[in-house]
Design a protein around this motif. Structure first.
Motif, PDB file in Angstrom:
ATOM      1  N   ASN A 114       4.573 -23.610  -3.957  1.00  0.00           N
ATOM      2  CA  ASN A 114       5.177 -24.034  -2.698  1.00  0.00           C
ATOM      3  C   ASN A 114       4.457 -23.386  -1.507  1.00  0.00           C
ATOM      4  O   ASN A 114       5.060 -22.651  -0.746  1.00  0.00           O
ATOM      5  CB  ASN A 114       6.660 -23.669  -2.698  1.00  0.00           C
ATOM      6  CG  ASN A 114       7.414 -24.315  -1.562  1.00  0.00           C
ATOM      7  OD1 ASN A 114       7.013 -25.344  -1.044  1.00  0.00           O
ATOM      8  ND2 ASN A 114       8.507 -23.689  -1.149  1.00  0.00           N
ATOM      9  N   VAL A 133       1.803 -18.923   3.223  1.00  0.00           N
ATOM     10  CA  VAL A 133       2.927 -18.292   2.536  1.00  0.00           C
ATOM     11  C   VAL A 133       3.238 -19.088   1.279  1.00  0.00           C
ATOM     12  O   VAL A 133       3.351 -20.310   1.320  1.00  0.00           O
ATOM     13  CB  VAL A 133       4.170 -18.241   3.462  1.00  0.00           C
ATOM     14  CG1 VAL A 133       5.383 -17.723   2.709  1.00  0.00           C
ATOM     15  CG2 VAL A 133       3.885 -17.396   4.689  1.00  0.00           C
ATOM     16  N   GLU A 134       3.331 -18.388   0.169  1.00  0.00           N
ATOM     17  CA  GLU A 134       3.849 -18.975  -1.067  1.00  0.00           C
ATOM     18  C   GLU A 134       5.325 -18.626  -1.063  1.00  0.00           C
ATOM     19  O   GLU A 134       5.697 -17.468  -1.238  1.00  0.00           O
ATOM     20  CB  GLU A 134       3.136 -18.399  -2.293  1.00  0.00           C
ATOM     21  CG  GLU A 134       3.738 -18.809  -3.615  1.00  0.00           C
ATOM     22  CD  GLU A 134       3.565 -20.286  -3.966  1.00  0.00           C
ATOM     23  OE1 GLU A 134       4.216 -20.720  -4.927  1.00  0.00           O
ATOM     24  OE2 GLU A 134       2.814 -21.007  -3.288  1.00  0.00           O
ATOM     25  N   ASN A 135       6.167 -19.612  -0.800  1.00  0.00           N
ATOM     26  CA  ASN A 135       7.570 -19.377  -0.508  1.00  0.00           C
ATOM     27  C   ASN A 135       8.447 -19.787  -1.676  1.00  0.00           C
ATOM     28  O   ASN A 135       8.516 -20.960  -2.017  1.00  0.00           O
ATOM     29  CB  ASN A 135       7.953 -20.158   0.749  1.00  0.00           C
ATOM     30  CG  ASN A 135       9.224 -19.681   1.365  1.00  0.00           C
ATOM     31  OD1 ASN A 135      10.036 -19.068   0.699  1.00  0.00           O
ATOM     32  ND2 ASN A 135       9.409 -19.966   2.626  1.00  0.00           N
ATOM     33  N   ASP A 136       9.110 -18.816  -2.282  1.00  0.00           N
ATOM     34  CA  ASP A 136      10.015 -19.079  -3.388  1.00  0.00           C
ATOM     35  C   ASP A 136      11.459 -19.237  -2.907  1.00  0.00           C
ATOM     36  O   ASP A 136      12.389 -18.873  -3.602  1.00  0.00           O
ATOM     37  CB  ASP A 136       9.964 -17.943  -4.415  1.00  0.00           C
ATOM     38  CG  ASP A 136       8.646 -17.905  -5.146  1.00  0.00           C
ATOM     39  OD1 ASP A 136       8.006 -18.956  -5.256  1.00  0.00           O
ATOM     40  OD2 ASP A 136       8.261 -16.819  -5.597  1.00  0.00           O
ATOM     41  N   SER A 137      11.640 -19.773  -1.706  1.00  0.00           N
ATOM     42  CA  SER A 137      12.998 -19.870  -1.175  1.00  0.00           C
ATOM     43  C   SER A 137      13.629 -21.199  -1.565  1.00  0.00           C
ATOM     44  O   SER A 137      13.489 -22.198  -0.905  1.00  0.00           O
ATOM     45  CB  SER A 137      13.002 -19.703   0.342  1.00  0.00           C
ATOM     46  OG  SER A 137      12.277 -20.727   0.963  1.00  0.00           O
ATOM     47  N   THR A 162      11.942 -13.622  -2.183  1.00  0.00           N
ATOM     48  CA  THR A 162      10.716 -13.109  -1.596  1.00  0.00           C
ATOM     49  C   THR A 162       9.753 -14.259  -1.328  1.00  0.00           C
ATOM     50  O   THR A 162       9.882 -15.349  -1.887  1.00  0.00           O
ATOM     51  CB  THR A 162       9.997 -12.090  -2.505  1.00  0.00           C
ATOM     52  OG1 THR A 162       9.615 -12.743  -3.712  1.00  0.00           O
ATOM     53  CG2 THR A 162      10.872 -10.892  -2.802  1.00  0.00           C
ATOM     54  N   ALA A 163       8.818 -13.988  -0.460  1.00  0.00           N
ATOM     55  CA  ALA A 163       7.703 -14.895  -0.206  1.00  0.00           C
ATOM     56  C   ALA A 163       6.454 -14.025  -0.198  1.00  0.00           C
ATOM     57  O   ALA A 163       6.519 -12.837   0.109  1.00  0.00           O
ATOM     58  CB  ALA A 163       7.888 -15.600   1.129  1.00  0.00           C
ATOM     59  N   GLU A 164       5.329 -14.589  -0.547  1.00  0.00           N
ATOM     60  CA  GLU A 164       4.075 -13.848  -0.576  1.00  0.00           C
ATOM     61  C   GLU A 164       3.143 -14.393   0.499  1.00  0.00           C
ATOM     62  O   GLU A 164       2.963 -15.603   0.604  1.00  0.00           O
ATOM     63  CB  GLU A 164       3.382 -13.987  -1.939  1.00  0.00           C
ATOM     64  CG  GLU A 164       4.136 -13.384  -3.089  1.00  0.00           C
ATOM     65  CD  GLU A 164       4.042 -11.871  -3.139  1.00  0.00           C
ATOM     66  OE1 GLU A 164       3.085 -11.299  -2.605  1.00  0.00           O
ATOM     67  OE2 GLU A 164       4.963 -11.269  -3.713  1.00  0.00           O
ATOM     68  N   THR A 222       4.169  -8.839   0.232  1.00  0.00           N
ATOM     69  CA  THR A 222       5.425  -9.497  -0.099  1.00  0.00           C
ATOM     70  C   THR A 222       6.334  -9.443   1.107  1.00  0.00           C
ATOM     71  O   THR A 222       6.485  -8.403   1.744  1.00  0.00           O
ATOM     72  CB  THR A 222       6.103  -8.797  -1.287  1.00  0.00           C
ATOM     73  OG1 THR A 222       5.234  -8.889  -2.419  1.00  0.00           O
ATOM     74  CG2 THR A 222       7.437  -9.435  -1.629  1.00  0.00           C
ATOM     75  N   THR A 256       9.526 -19.170   6.681  1.00  0.00           N
ATOM     76  CA  THR A 256       8.598 -18.089   6.971  1.00  0.00           C
ATOM     77  C   THR A 256       7.432 -18.704   7.723  1.00  0.00           C
ATOM     78  O   THR A 256       6.581 -19.363   7.130  1.00  0.00           O
ATOM     79  CB  THR A 256       8.099 -17.424   5.668  1.00  0.00           C
ATOM     80  OG1 THR A 256       9.224 -17.033   4.895  1.00  0.00           O
ATOM     81  CG2 THR A 256       7.258 -16.206   5.970  1.00  0.00           C
ATOM     82  N   THR A 315      10.609 -14.283   9.766  1.00  0.00           N
ATOM     83  CA  THR A 315      11.545 -14.563   8.688  1.00  0.00           C
ATOM     84  C   THR A 315      12.850 -14.971   9.350  1.00  0.00           C
ATOM     85  O   THR A 315      13.297 -14.332  10.293  1.00  0.00           O
ATOM     86  CB  THR A 315      11.768 -13.335   7.789  1.00  0.00           C
ATOM     87  OG1 THR A 315      12.285 -12.263   8.574  1.00  0.00           O
ATOM     88  CG2 THR A 315      10.480 -12.912   7.118  1.00  0.00           C
TER      89      THR A 315
END
Length: 187
Positions: free
Chosen positions: A38, A54-58, A65-67, A83, A97, A112
């Protein structure tokens, strides 16, 4: 693709010529054991051939978290930089993000915002240093936190005038009504 059609089975970041034509992958979505699922909020440092995203795990049930990643626009891979804690996430929340960049000073800005939860809101900056085909980052600085960040949704920076432009959305009454905001802060 230039027609707006989805590129089948592609998990990376692609570029399409402005004049149209075939999209080509510039950052592979599977590198060194990392699979992008994502990627969002893409900004470019064209002089240094870098892409930040951003790799967003939301999503409901995600880890919260997002990376922040850096990728090479010349095929030099990708790497996680830091992170970003985004707090608990459930089906009633929306999380964003956002990124903005000042390539001349090598500064990234990120926000954020968990709509309706001002304690999760923040706007930050971090300096980066190009290193080989990628980059490294320094310490994160907090620019605005909590209610002062005003549910940030999108960022833009005017480096010459040290201005940060922010748009946001405030959700009231469990998401039943929204109010938009836009404001200008300093970098």
């Amino acid at each position: 693709s230039s027609t707006g059609a989805q590129i089948a089975a592609d998990t990376g970041i692609d570029a399409t010529p402005e004049a149209g034509g075939t999209a080509t992958q510039v950052i592979a979505g599977v590198t060194s054991g990392t699979t992008l699922t994502n990627p969002t909020s893409l900004v470019l440092d064209v002089p240094d051939n870098l892409a930040f995203f951003v790799e967003n795990d939301s999503y409901p049930g995600a880890s919260g978290t997002a990376e922040l990643y850096v990728g090479s626009l010349t095929g030099g891979g990708l790497a996680p930089l830091l992170t970003i804690p985004i707090g608990a996430y459930n089906t009633n929340d929306t999380f964003d993000t956002s990124l903005a960049i000042d390539p001349a000073s090598h500064t990234l800005y990120f926000a954020t915002g968990q709509f309706g939860t001002s304690s999760a809101d923040g706007i930050y900056s971090v300096h980066y240093t190009p290193s080989g085909t990628l980059a490294t980052v320094g310490s994160v600085s907090t620019l605005y936190l909590g209610a002062a960040a005003q549910d940030p949704y999108a960022l833009a920076v005017d480096p010459a005038n040290h201005l940060l432009f922010v748009t946001g959305t405030t959700v009231a009454n469990s998401g039943s009504s929204d109010a938009a905001s836009a404001w200008v802060g300093s970098t």
